[in-house]
Design a protein around this motif. Sequence first.
Motif, mmCIF file in Angstrom:
data_model
loop_
_atom_site.group_PDB
_atom_site.id
_atom_site.type_symbol
_atom_site.label_atom_id
_atom_site.label_comp_id
_atom_site.label_asym_id
_atom_site.label_seq_id
_atom_site.Cartn_x
_atom_site.Cartn_y
_atom_site.Cartn_z
ATOM 1 N N GLY A 43 -2.401 -80.077 58.354
ATOM 2 C CA GLY A 43 -3.068 -79.320 56.896
ATOM 3 C C GLY A 43 -3.539 -78.083 56.875
ATOM 4 N N PRO A 44 -4.244 -78.065 55.891
ATOM 5 C CA PRO A 44 -4.668 -76.137 55.632
ATOM 6 C C PRO A 44 -6.252 -76.725 56.649
ATOM 7 C CG PRO A 44 -3.813 -76.396 54.112
ATOM 8 C CD PRO A 44 -3.450 -78.327 54.843
ATOM 9 N N GLY A 104 -0.870 -68.778 46.883
ATOM 10 C CA GLY A 104 0.174 -68.253 47.502
ATOM 11 C C GLY A 104 1.144 -69.041 48.451
ATOM 12 N N SER A 105 2.342 -68.435 48.775
ATOM 13 C CA SER A 105 3.191 -68.666 49.720
ATOM 14 C C SER A 105 3.550 -68.572 50.539
ATOM 15 C CB SER A 105 4.634 -67.986 48.899
ATOM 16 O OG SER A 105 4.251 -66.540 48.912
ATOM 17 N N ARG A 108 3.813 -66.024 56.905
ATOM 18 C CA ARG A 108 3.784 -67.120 58.561
ATOM 19 C C ARG A 108 3.806 -65.845 59.316
ATOM 20 N NH1 ARG A 108 7.526 -69.147 55.653
ATOM 21 N NH2 ARG A 108 9.418 -67.926 56.009
ATOM 22 N N PHE B 34 -6.789 -84.766 45.312
ATOM 23 C CA PHE B 34 -5.502 -84.047 45.017
ATOM 24 C C PHE B 34 -4.662 -84.337 45.913
ATOM 25 C CE2 PHE B 34 -7.049 -81.086 41.751
ATOM 26 C CZ PHE B 34 -8.687 -81.148 42.401
ATOM 27 N N TYR B 36 -0.335 -82.807 47.668
ATOM 28 C CA TYR B 36 0.402 -81.873 47.744
ATOM 29 C C TYR B 36 1.514 -82.261 47.935
ATOM 30 C CZ TYR B 36 -3.189 -79.313 46.224
ATOM 31 O OH TYR B 36 -4.974 -78.456 45.816
ATOM 32 N N GLN B 38 4.588 -80.885 50.186
ATOM 33 C CA GLN B 38 5.012 -79.090 50.894
ATOM 34 C C GLN B 38 6.449 -79.450 51.440
ATOM 35 O OE1 GLN B 38 2.183 -78.140 54.061
ATOM 36 N NE2 GLN B 38 3.080 -75.225 53.457
ATOM 37 N N LYS B 41 8.678 -74.028 55.242
ATOM 38 C CA LYS B 41 9.058 -73.201 54.956
ATOM 39 C C LYS B 41 7.769 -72.589 53.950
ATOM 40 C CE LYS B 41 11.595 -71.196 58.588
ATOM 41 N NZ LYS B 41 12.656 -70.831 58.768
ATOM 42 N N SER B 43 4.808 -73.281 50.065
ATOM 43 C CA SER B 43 3.468 -73.596 50.180
ATOM 44 C C SER B 43 3.013 -74.627 49.804
ATOM 45 C CB SER B 43 2.712 -71.953 50.069
ATOM 46 O OG SER B 43 0.851 -72.328 49.062
ATOM 47 N N LEU B 44 2.084 -75.020 49.253
ATOM 48 C CA LEU B 44 1.381 -76.281 49.090
ATOM 49 C C LEU B 44 1.445 -76.512 47.216
ATOM 50 C CD1 LEU B 44 -0.062 -76.210 51.731
ATOM 51 C CD2 LEU B 44 -1.425 -77.771 50.631
ATOM 52 N N LEU B 46 1.203 -78.972 44.446
ATOM 53 C CA LEU B 46 -0.097 -79.410 43.755
ATOM 54 C C LEU B 46 1.253 -81.092 42.604
ATOM 55 C CD1 LEU B 46 -2.879 -81.140 43.029
ATOM 56 C CD2 LEU B 46 -2.942 -79.368 41.105
ATOM 57 N N PHE B 91 6.495 -83.121 53.228
ATOM 58 C CA PHE B 91 5.214 -82.891 54.277
ATOM 59 C C PHE B 91 4.189 -83.780 52.782
ATOM 60 C CE2 PHE B 91 2.926 -82.513 58.326
ATOM 61 C CZ PHE B 91 1.295 -82.307 57.271
ATOM 62 N N ILE B 93 -0.147 -84.205 51.801
ATOM 63 C CA ILE B 93 -1.227 -83.312 52.229
ATOM 64 C C ILE B 93 -1.983 -83.739 51.236
ATOM 65 C CG2 ILE B 93 -2.705 -82.020 52.731
ATOM 66 C CD1 ILE B 93 -0.179 -80.250 53.238
ATOM 67 N N PHE B 109 -9.523 -80.681 53.847
ATOM 68 C CA PHE B 109 -7.193 -81.170 53.377
ATOM 69 C C PHE B 109 -7.479 -82.257 54.647
ATOM 70 C CE2 PHE B 109 -5.128 -78.539 49.919
ATOM 71 C CZ PHE B 109 -6.218 -77.048 50.424
ATOM 72 N N GLY B 110 -6.491 -82.889 54.026
ATOM 73 C CA GLY B 110 -5.972 -84.011 55.677
ATOM 74 C C GLY B 110 -5.387 -83.459 56.362
ATOM 75 N N GLN B 111 -4.411 -83.815 57.402
ATOM 76 C CA GLN B 111 -3.704 -83.604 58.266
ATOM 77 C C GLN B 111 -2.049 -83.347 57.774
ATOM 78 O OE1 GLN B 111 -5.431 -86.056 58.482
ATOM 79 N NE2 GLN B 111 -5.049 -87.794 60.136
ATOM 80 N N GLY B 112 -1.725 -84.040 56.550
ATOM 81 C CA GLY B 112 -0.814 -84.863 56.405
ATOM 82 C C GLY B 112 0.198 -85.439 56.704
ATOM 83 N N ARG B 114 4.105 -87.074 57.058
ATOM 84 C CA ARG B 114 5.488 -86.416 57.259
ATOM 85 C C ARG B 114 6.192 -87.710 57.417
ATOM 86 N NH1 ARG B 114 7.986 -81.702 56.598
ATOM 87 N NH2 ARG B 114 6.789 -81.075 58.348
#
Lengths: 113, 118
Positions: A43-44, A104-105, A108, B34, B36, B38, B41, B43-44, B46, B91, B93, B109-112, B114
């Motif tokens: 996660g971010p 944003g996207s 990397r 929230f 999300y 993903q 490659k 982004s998240l 919602l 993934f 999140i 954020f959580g760690q996600g 998979r």
Amino acid sequence: KNQVEQSPQSLIILEGKNCTLQCNYTVSPFSNLRWYKQDTGRGPVSLTIMTFSENTKSNGRYTATLDADTKQSSLHITASQLSDSASYICVVSERDSSYKLIFGSGTRLLVRP
Amino acid sequence: GAVVSQHPSWVICKSGTSVKIECRSLDFQATTMFWYRQFPKQSLMLMATSNEGSKATYEQGVEKDKFLINHASLTLSTLTVTSAHPEDSSFYICSAFPADVPRRTEAFFGQGTRLTVV
């Protein structure tokens, strides 16, 4: 439409070098802008958060800048390390009653030895 | 700092089954969480906003009957992917804002999770 655009999409640099990532946004009314680091499969993690009145904020080797007039932000990474390889995401929130974040996207980044 | 924990971190399930993902705020109360999704490659994106004690708000194009969200307490939200299909593999999140943070400046954020549907 509220948008957040980042550049470059991807970047490869050598270990020890500096780099700068860019973020342009059209979100209005603006509340704050955040930079997150996201490792693959994780996660971010928050790096910096800046409100309208803040022009720069640092977190170790990471320094973020914000120009609210031109709606631009940058993230500068100094003396890059291999562990800096990740996606860097610029996120903007609106100044309203919701908690919504506009992502944003991402850029990397790959740091090579 | 505040911690948001997701469980499981990865799961493989058969097509047609349901999978539940938990999101917990470990050291703060969160009235809003929230969810999300993903893709590689990207982004998240919602999916939905989970509100404690009330119905979740889903983003356009997200099927509420397929992605069931329950936010029964101030520290727990769950996302259940019902009748999973391979295209649901992604993934997932969650994030949460502490309820007592003024101007809602910080999101954790959580760690996600998979999810792979086979």
